[in-house]
Design a protein around this motif. Structure first.
Motif, PDB file in Angstrom:
ATOM      1  N   LEU A  78     -60.224 -19.521  10.907  1.00 56.69           N
ATOM      2  CA  LEU A  78     -59.675 -20.489  11.700  1.00 56.69           C
ATOM      3  C   LEU A  78     -58.151 -20.068  12.104  1.00 56.69           C
ATOM      4  CD1 LEU A  78     -59.770 -23.328  12.934  1.00 56.69           C
ATOM      5  CD2 LEU A  78     -59.147 -24.474  10.694  1.00 56.69           C
ATOM      6  N   HIS A  79     -57.841 -19.849  13.249  1.00 56.55           N
ATOM      7  CA  HIS A  79     -56.438 -19.536  13.616  1.00 56.55           C
ATOM      8  C   HIS A  79     -55.954 -20.657  14.802  1.00 56.55           C
ATOM      9  CE1 HIS A  79     -56.767 -15.449  11.378  1.00 56.55           C
ATOM     10  NE2 HIS A  79     -57.972 -15.502  11.813  1.00 56.55           N
ATOM     11  N   LEU A  80     -55.083 -21.328  14.314  1.00 56.50           N
ATOM     12  CA  LEU A  80     -54.289 -22.111  15.348  1.00 56.50           C
ATOM     13  C   LEU A  80     -52.869 -22.033  15.269  1.00 56.50           C
ATOM     14  CD1 LEU A  80     -56.609 -25.362  14.443  1.00 56.50           C
ATOM     15  CD2 LEU A  80     -56.919 -23.776  16.361  1.00 56.50           C
ATOM     16  N   ALA A  81     -52.377 -21.042  14.755  1.00 54.87           N
ATOM     17  CA  ALA A  81     -50.905 -20.835  14.694  1.00 54.87           C
ATOM     18  C   ALA A  81     -50.268 -20.749  15.941  1.00 54.87           C
ATOM     19  CB  ALA A  81     -50.795 -19.459  13.803  1.00 54.87           C
ATOM     20  N   TYR A  82     -48.957 -21.278  16.075  1.00 52.93           N
ATOM     21  CA  TYR A  82     -48.120 -21.058  16.797  1.00 52.93           C
ATOM     22  C   TYR A  82     -48.670 -22.060  18.209  1.00 52.93           C
ATOM     23  CZ  TYR A  82     -45.531 -17.388  14.408  1.00 52.93           C
ATOM     24  OH  TYR A  82     -44.872 -16.820  13.506  1.00 52.93           O
ATOM     25  N   ASN A  83     -48.988 -23.213  17.863  1.00 52.77           N
ATOM     26  CA  ASN A  83     -49.122 -24.260  19.062  1.00 52.77           C
ATOM     27  C   ASN A  83     -48.221 -25.434  18.751  1.00 52.77           C
ATOM     28  OD1 ASN A  83     -51.619 -23.349  20.666  1.00 52.77           O
ATOM     29  ND2 ASN A  83     -52.410 -22.965  18.665  1.00 52.77           N
ATOM     30  N   ASN A  84     -48.567 -26.511  19.360  1.00 58.18           N
ATOM     31  CA  ASN A  84     -47.558 -27.611  19.093  1.00 58.18           C
ATOM     32  C   ASN A  84     -48.728 -28.803  18.790  1.00 58.18           C
ATOM     33  OD1 ASN A  84     -45.601 -26.783  20.435  1.00 58.18           O
ATOM     34  ND2 ASN A  84     -46.441 -26.632  22.405  1.00 58.18           N
ATOM     35  N   MET A  85     -49.673 -28.643  17.769  1.00 63.49           N
ATOM     36  CA  MET A  85     -50.666 -29.392  17.303  1.00 63.49           C
ATOM     37  C   MET A  85     -49.816 -30.316  16.058  1.00 63.49           C
ATOM     38  SD  MET A  85     -54.126 -27.169  17.309  1.00 63.49           S
ATOM     39  CE  MET A  85     -55.223 -28.544  17.071  1.00 63.49           C
ATOM     40  N   SER A  86     -50.373 -31.447  15.943  1.00 65.76           N
ATOM     41  CA  SER A  86     -49.614 -32.435  15.047  1.00 65.76           C
ATOM     42  C   SER A  86     -50.811 -33.342  14.291  1.00 65.76           C
ATOM     43  CB  SER A  86     -48.847 -33.362  15.771  1.00 65.76           C
ATOM     44  OG  SER A  86     -49.553 -34.186  16.690  1.00 65.76           O
ATOM     45  N   THR A 101     -60.370 -17.786   5.938  1.00 65.70           N
ATOM     46  CA  THR A 101     -58.910 -17.669   6.459  1.00 65.70           C
ATOM     47  C   THR A 101     -58.741 -19.091   7.328  1.00 65.70           C
ATOM     48  OG1 THR A 101     -58.750 -15.162   6.619  1.00 65.70           O
ATOM     49  CG2 THR A 101     -57.222 -16.711   7.748  1.00 65.70           C
ATOM     50  N   ILE A 102     -57.543 -19.701   6.812  1.00 65.19           N
ATOM     51  CA  ILE A 102     -57.044 -20.948   7.499  1.00 65.19           C
ATOM     52  C   ILE A 102     -55.445 -20.647   7.737  1.00 65.19           C
ATOM     53  CG2 ILE A 102     -56.461 -23.251   7.384  1.00 65.19           C
ATOM     54  CD1 ILE A 102     -58.541 -23.852   5.385  1.00 65.19           C
ATOM     55  N   ASP A 103     -55.007 -20.409   9.071  1.00 63.97           N
ATOM     56  CA  ASP A 103     -53.860 -20.095   9.706  1.00 63.97           C
ATOM     57  C   ASP A 103     -53.387 -21.177  10.544  1.00 63.97           C
ATOM     58  OD1 ASP A 103     -51.593 -18.910  10.445  1.00 63.97           O
ATOM     59  OD2 ASP A 103     -52.423 -17.294  11.296  1.00 63.97           O
ATOM     60  N   LEU A 104     -52.594 -22.175  10.082  1.00 60.07           N
ATOM     61  CA  LEU A 104     -52.200 -23.243  11.067  1.00 60.07           C
ATOM     62  C   LEU A 104     -50.527 -23.273  10.909  1.00 60.07           C
ATOM     63  CD1 LEU A 104     -54.165 -26.122   9.120  1.00 60.07           C
ATOM     64  CD2 LEU A 104     -54.616 -24.532  11.013  1.00 60.07           C
ATOM     65  N   LYS A 105     -49.878 -22.098  10.714  1.00 60.79           N
ATOM     66  CA  LYS A 105     -48.461 -21.873  10.711  1.00 60.79           C
ATOM     67  C   LYS A 105     -47.920 -22.143  11.987  1.00 60.79           C
ATOM     68  CE  LYS A 105     -48.412 -16.787  11.312  1.00 60.79           C
ATOM     69  NZ  LYS A 105     -49.661 -16.593  11.234  1.00 60.79           N
ATOM     70  N   SER A 106     -46.841 -22.694  12.055  1.00 62.74           N
ATOM     71  CA  SER A 106     -45.879 -22.921  13.056  1.00 62.74           C
ATOM     72  C   SER A 106     -46.539 -24.211  14.106  1.00 62.74           C
ATOM     73  CB  SER A 106     -45.408 -21.801  13.882  1.00 62.74           C
ATOM     74  OG  SER A 106     -44.419 -21.884  14.780  1.00 62.74           O
ATOM     75  N   ASN A 107     -46.774 -25.293  13.463  1.00 56.88           N
ATOM     76  CA  ASN A 107     -47.275 -26.349  14.336  1.00 56.88           C
ATOM     77  C   ASN A 107     -46.291 -27.776  13.866  1.00 56.88           C
ATOM     78  OD1 ASN A 107     -49.614 -26.029  16.208  1.00 56.88           O
ATOM     79  ND2 ASN A 107     -50.201 -24.695  14.633  1.00 56.88           N
ATOM     80  N   HIS A 108     -46.897 -28.786  14.185  1.00 54.65           N
ATOM     81  CA  HIS A 108     -46.132 -29.990  13.630  1.00 54.65           C
ATOM     82  C   HIS A 108     -47.036 -30.652  12.924  1.00 54.65           C
ATOM     83  CE1 HIS A 108     -43.207 -28.854  16.617  1.00 54.65           C
ATOM     84  NE2 HIS A 108     -43.989 -28.861  17.400  1.00 54.65           N
ATOM     85  N   PHE A 109     -48.038 -30.318  12.216  1.00 53.61           N
ATOM     86  CA  PHE A 109     -48.766 -31.166  11.403  1.00 53.61           C
ATOM     87  C   PHE A 109     -48.208 -31.644  10.323  1.00 53.61           C
ATOM     88  CE2 PHE A 109     -51.787 -27.395  12.646  1.00 53.61           C
ATOM     89  CZ  PHE A 109     -52.871 -28.147  13.427  1.00 53.61           C
ATOM     90  N   SER A 110     -48.607 -32.884   9.732  1.00 49.67           N
ATOM     91  CA  SER A 110     -47.853 -33.648   8.875  1.00 49.67           C
ATOM     92  C   SER A 110     -48.909 -34.307   7.749  1.00 49.67           C
ATOM     93  CB  SER A 110     -47.107 -34.806   9.672  1.00 49.67           C
ATOM     94  OG  SER A 110     -48.049 -35.582  10.294  1.00 49.67           O
ATOM     95  N   GLY A 111     -48.250 -35.025   6.905  1.00 50.59           N
ATOM     96  CA  GLY A 111     -49.271 -35.879   6.152  1.00 50.59           C
ATOM     97  C   GLY A 111     -49.502 -35.124   4.858  1.00 50.59           C
ATOM     98  N   LYS A 112     -50.310 -35.778   3.905  1.00 51.04           N
ATOM     99  CA  LYS A 112     -50.459 -34.997   2.522  1.00 51.04           C
ATOM    100  C   LYS A 112     -51.757 -33.929   2.632  1.00 51.04           C
ATOM    101  CE  LYS A 112     -48.297 -38.832  -0.022  1.00 51.04           C
ATOM    102  NZ  LYS A 112     -48.670 -39.564  -1.026  1.00 51.04           N
ATOM    103  N   LEU A 113     -51.579 -32.969   2.267  1.00 53.49           N
ATOM    104  CA  LEU A 113     -52.739 -32.027   2.182  1.00 53.49           C
ATOM    105  C   LEU A 113     -53.843 -32.399   1.316  1.00 53.49           C
ATOM    106  CD1 LEU A 113     -50.477 -28.756   1.589  1.00 53.49           C
ATOM    107  CD2 LEU A 113     -51.570 -29.669   3.493  1.00 53.49           C
ATOM    108  N   THR A 114     -53.783 -33.598   0.357  1.00 52.31           N
ATOM    109  CA  THR A 114     -54.941 -34.035  -0.555  1.00 52.31           C
ATOM    110  C   THR A 114     -55.865 -34.419   0.129  1.00 52.31           C
ATOM    111  OG1 THR A 114     -53.548 -35.971  -0.589  1.00 52.31           O
ATOM    112  CG2 THR A 114     -53.349 -34.576  -2.448  1.00 52.31           C
ATOM    113  N   LYS A 115     -55.889 -34.843   1.588  1.00 54.04           N
ATOM    114  CA  LYS A 115     -56.927 -35.320   2.288  1.00 54.04           C
ATOM    115  C   LYS A 115     -57.996 -34.285   2.516  1.00 54.04           C
ATOM    116  CE  LYS A 115     -57.009 -37.908   5.545  1.00 54.04           C
ATOM    117  NZ  LYS A 115     -57.066 -38.687   6.899  1.00 54.04           N
ATOM    118  N   VAL A 116     -57.704 -32.983   2.270  1.00 59.18           N
ATOM    119  CA  VAL A 116     -58.574 -31.870   2.411  1.00 59.18           C
ATOM    120  C   VAL A 116     -58.957 -31.532   0.960  1.00 59.18           C
ATOM    121  CG1 VAL A 116     -59.195 -29.586   2.960  1.00 59.18           C
ATOM    122  CG2 VAL A 116     -57.742 -30.910   4.613  1.00 59.18           C
TER     123      VAL A 116
END
Length: 821
Positions: A78-86, A101-116
């Motif tokens: 899963l590669h979603l890096a370098y977008n404007n996702m939130s 692989t989970i690659d979510l770098k350089s976005n605007h994701f927020s909240g707590k990681l404990t949801k996953v």
């Protein structure tokens, strides 16, 4: 049956079409590096139950990750890096139990990681969440991912202490936690010492204001190669437990409040080549033992450095990223401390150094002459000390020096003329009232100028005699006048340039020549000429600032120049001491500029300014083939696919064919390599640096091996006689073909690894030729084509030069390979 949807770098825009949801058998969806936007519609994803790879990175997608992603039970990448996702990560991500692989770098994701619930992802190897807005603590479930090798959580808003359960990650090699709000550095180190496979540990800008632990029980970092704990405002001394990290190559402790001297055990770190302890409160003299660092003394030692590839790229600012340790320059940065005493005379032993920064200390005495022996130096900063004496004249022979600063000292005498000193601004010399030079208000009188050496006088005499014979009295006027810079352009479309291009700040040694004209000739059929001042080139390169360097080699540095009308040029600054006399140099460049082909980098002209020579080329947006094959991006969407590689091979062969077969006389390139094959924005290949050997004096070819080839590309017969030949070029081109096929460098840094050519030939002799092909290209239906090209490449690298094909044969062979599977 559909299995792959590859749209990487196809300049697609808009949103994902709804019809994509009908491709129920799709296994790989790659649409990275485009201009796609909008939200990712979960209803379309639902039908892609067989999807293994979803790569939508480097686009402009917005919105949240749809909860329906949890229905992709087979998803591994899963590669979603370098977008404007939130938004928050959906808990349904836990249902993708095959994720690797989970690659979510350089976005605007927020909240707590404990949801996953990461404990549902037992196969997860890479988790990259860099540069988002996640909050809270690191979820304990992450430590259940026992196969994790790379974890990057840096540049978020996470807090708390590290959990002891991180010890469960037995394979963890790369850990980046920088720029969060973690606390208790002592606890973190005690926990991490059990991570025996850890090679990269980046924890800077955390643990604010704590004491850097000196706990004697901290050990276990035996495999650590990169330690970064900068910007934590630590107090205390440089701790002894670092000495036990015996494989350490890079140590970054800058921007803290560390005190005391540099410990004597620092030289026991025999692999250390990058040391930054700037902006602390360190004291004492610069220890002479620091001048014994093995990796900074000899390139022979440096070849034994581990060429380990970072599991994730390491970023240095927004524009620079590194994939291997050895891509970093050799650095010794002691700036902004309180060091006293003199600069050790043994500094000249550190011949591998690229950056030497002793600025903002309390150093005294003279600049040692031995600094002139640092021939690889690119940055030298000795500013804001108490240095006295003169500037060593031989510093002008450091041809790679692009940044120089000795301001705020008490130096005296003349500023050395020529070489890179012609490019440094006045600010490099400020606040040294006893210095003199043509660009300063304080001019040098005859008593200040050291006498010329016998050799220099001899060269000057020959120069004057030559001009006397050929030009007589006119030569005197030419020497007194300004040099006219001619740039000959054939077939280039240029925009009208303004007559008044503005002045460059009068802080350069070139300031006296700001009005020198560069005559730009219009395309064929037009007689009007555009005029460009050399000052515009200075402005376009910011006085040849190091930030504009885009390449370097045995011939000199290459700078990017952006002119006021938006057009871009590449300016190669040659080492003037190595070049022919002006008249011969001009004649040779005129001849080379006539070599025009669709696959040769256009040489538009030249400039002679004092002792410096400049060549003006077209600027190539996509850099070099070497960049793309060996040191580019970090995910699957960034590699060159086979059709693109084949296109590059064909284009480069046509360029080489032109200089071998069409040019009269023929041009032997002498340095064919992947870094001399440049790519425009459409990935069209251009051969660069052809014919440069013609511009060098015959007795100067010993200066660097790059003048007669580069290690890994040099044919075996060159070891018997350094005479460049067309057949030698063919060997080098064969190596480039092998790079395209295998994705490997010609020479590995590890001495235990085989070089590319013998490895390929051995595998081929054992019937294992398919195994040499780049793993990222296998299974895509191109193996038959690649094996055909492999046969051609192996013929080119035949040890017997007389069995190698001519370039015309290679062109025909490559042309017979179709791009479609």
């Amino acid at each position: 049956m559909e299995s792959n949807g590859e749209f990487d770098r196809t300049q697609c825009n808009g949103s994902i079409p709804p019809s994509l949801g009908n491709c129920s058998k799709l296994r790989e969806l790659g649409a990275g590096y485009n201009n796609l936007s909008g939200a990712i519609d979960g209803t379309h994803i639902t039908n892609l139950g067989d999807l293994v790879t979803l790569d939508l990175g480097w686009n402009s997608f917005s919105g949240k990750i749809p909860a329906s992603i949890g229905q992709l039970k087979k998803l591994e990448e899963l590669h979603l890096a370098y977008n404007n996702m939130s938004g928050e990560l959906p808990s349904a991500l836990s249902n993708c139990t095959n994720l690797i692989t989970i690659d979510l770098k350089s976005n605007h994701f927020s909240g707590k990681l404990t949801k996953v619930n990461f404990s549902n992802l037992p196969n997860l190897r890479i988790l990259d969440l860099w540069l988002n807005n996640f909050t809270g603590e690191v979820p304990e479930s992450i430590y259940s991912c026992s196969n994790l090798i790379a974890l990057r959580l840096s540049s978020n808003n996470l807090h708390g202490q590290l959990s002891s359960r991180i010890g469960n990650l037995k394979y963890l090699s790369f850990l980046s936690l920088g720029k969060n709000n973690f606390t208790n550095i002592t606890n973190a180190l005690q926990i991490l010492k059990s991570s025996k496979n850890l090679t990269t540990l980046l924890m800077g800008h955390n643990f604010m204001g704590e004491i850097l632990s000196h706990d004697e029980t901290i050990d276990g970092f035996g495999n650590l190669q990169f330690l970064d704990i900068q910007g934590c405002n630590f107090s205390g001394r440089i701790p002894v437990w670092i000495s036990r990290a015996t494989n350490l190559q890079m140590l970054v402790l800058c921007d803290n409040r560390l005190t005391g001297p540099i410990p004597g055990w620092i030289t026991s770190l025999s692999n250390l080549f990058y040391m930054d302890v700037s902006s602390n409160n360190l004291t004492g003299e610069i220890p002479s033992t620091l001048m014994e660092m093995p990796m900074l003394k000899s390139t022979d030692n440096a070849t034994h450095l581990d060429s380990t590839v970072f599991e994730l790229p390491v970023y240095n600012g927004p524009a620079l990223q590194y994939r291997v340790f050895t891509s970093f320059p050799a650095v010794l940065n002691l700036s902004n401390n309180s060091f006293t005493g003199v600069i050790p005379a043994q500094i000249g032993q550190l011949k591998v150094l690229a950056v030497l920064d002793f600025s903002f200390n309390k150093l005294s005495g003279q600049i040692p002459q031995s600094v002139c022996d640092l021939t690889n130096l690119q940055v030298l900063d000795l500013s804001s000390n108490n240095l006295t004496g003169t500037i060593p004249a031989a510093l002008n022979r450091l041809h790679y020096l692009s940044a120089f600063n000795i301001s705020n000292n008490d130096l005296e005498g003349p500023i050395p003329p020529g070489g890179q000193f012609d490019t440094f601004q006045n600010s490099s010399f400020n606040e040294n009232p006893k210095l003199c030079g043509s660009m300063l208000t304080h001019k040098c009188d005859s008593a200040s100028i050291p006498p010329l050496s016998t050799k220099t006088r001899h060269k000057k005499g020959l120069f004057v005699i030559a001009f006397g014979v050929f030009f007589g009295g006119i030569a005197v006027l030419l020497l007194l006048g300004r040099f006219i810079v001619l740039i000959r352009i054939n077939g280039i479309t240029t925009r009208d340039r303004r007559e008044n291009n503005g002045d460059v700040e009068a802080t350069s040694f070139y300031s006296s020549s700001e009005q020198t004209l560069v005559v730009m000739r219009m395309p064929q059929g037009k007689t009007e000429e555009n005029k460009l001042k050399f000052a515009d080139i200075l402005k376009a390169t910011n006085n040849f600032d190091k930030e504009n360097i885009i390449g370097c080699g045995g011939y000199g540095l290459v700078y990017k120049a952006e002119l006021p009308d938006g057009s871009k040029l590449a300016i190669k600054k040659l080492n003037g001491d190595m070049c022919l006399m002006e008249r011969e140099f001009s004649a040779e460049v005129d001849a080379l500029s006539m070599a025009q082909h669709d696959n040769l980098v256009p040489l538009w002209g030249y400039c002679i300014q004092g002792n410096s020579r400049f060549l003006v080329y077209s600027y190539m947006e996509n850099g070099s083939l070497d960049d793309w094959l060996h040191n580019r991006y970090d995910d699957a969407s960034s590699f060159l696919d086979w059709p693109t590689r084949l296109k590059i091979a064909k284009g480069a062969s046509l360029g080489l064919s032109y200089i071998h077969d069409v040019c009269k006389p023929q041009i032997v390139h002498r340095d064919i390599k992947s870094s001399n094959i440049l790519l425009d924005k459409e990935f069209k290949a251009y051969v660069a640096d052809f014919g440069l050997a013609r511009l060098i004096l015959p007795d100067r070819t010993h200066v660097t091996t790059e003048l007669v080839g580069t290690m890994g590309y040099i044919p075996p017969e060159y070891g018997q006689a350094w005479v460049a030949t067309l057949r030698g070029d063919m060997y080098s081109f064969g190596v480039v073909l092998l790079e395209l096929l295998t994705g490997r460098r010609p020479v590995t840094v590890l001495s235990t690894s085989k070089e590319l050519v013998p490895w390929v030939l051995q595998m081929r002799s054992e019937g294992k030729q398919t195994e040499v092909l780049d793993p990222t290209l296998r299974g895509r239906g191109y193996e038959e084509q690649m094996l055909k090209v492999l046969e051609t490449a192996c013929k080119c690298v035949d040890n017997n030069q007389f069995r190698r094909p001519a370039i015309s044969d290679v062109v025909s062979s490559l042309a017979s390979v179709e791009a479609d599977p």
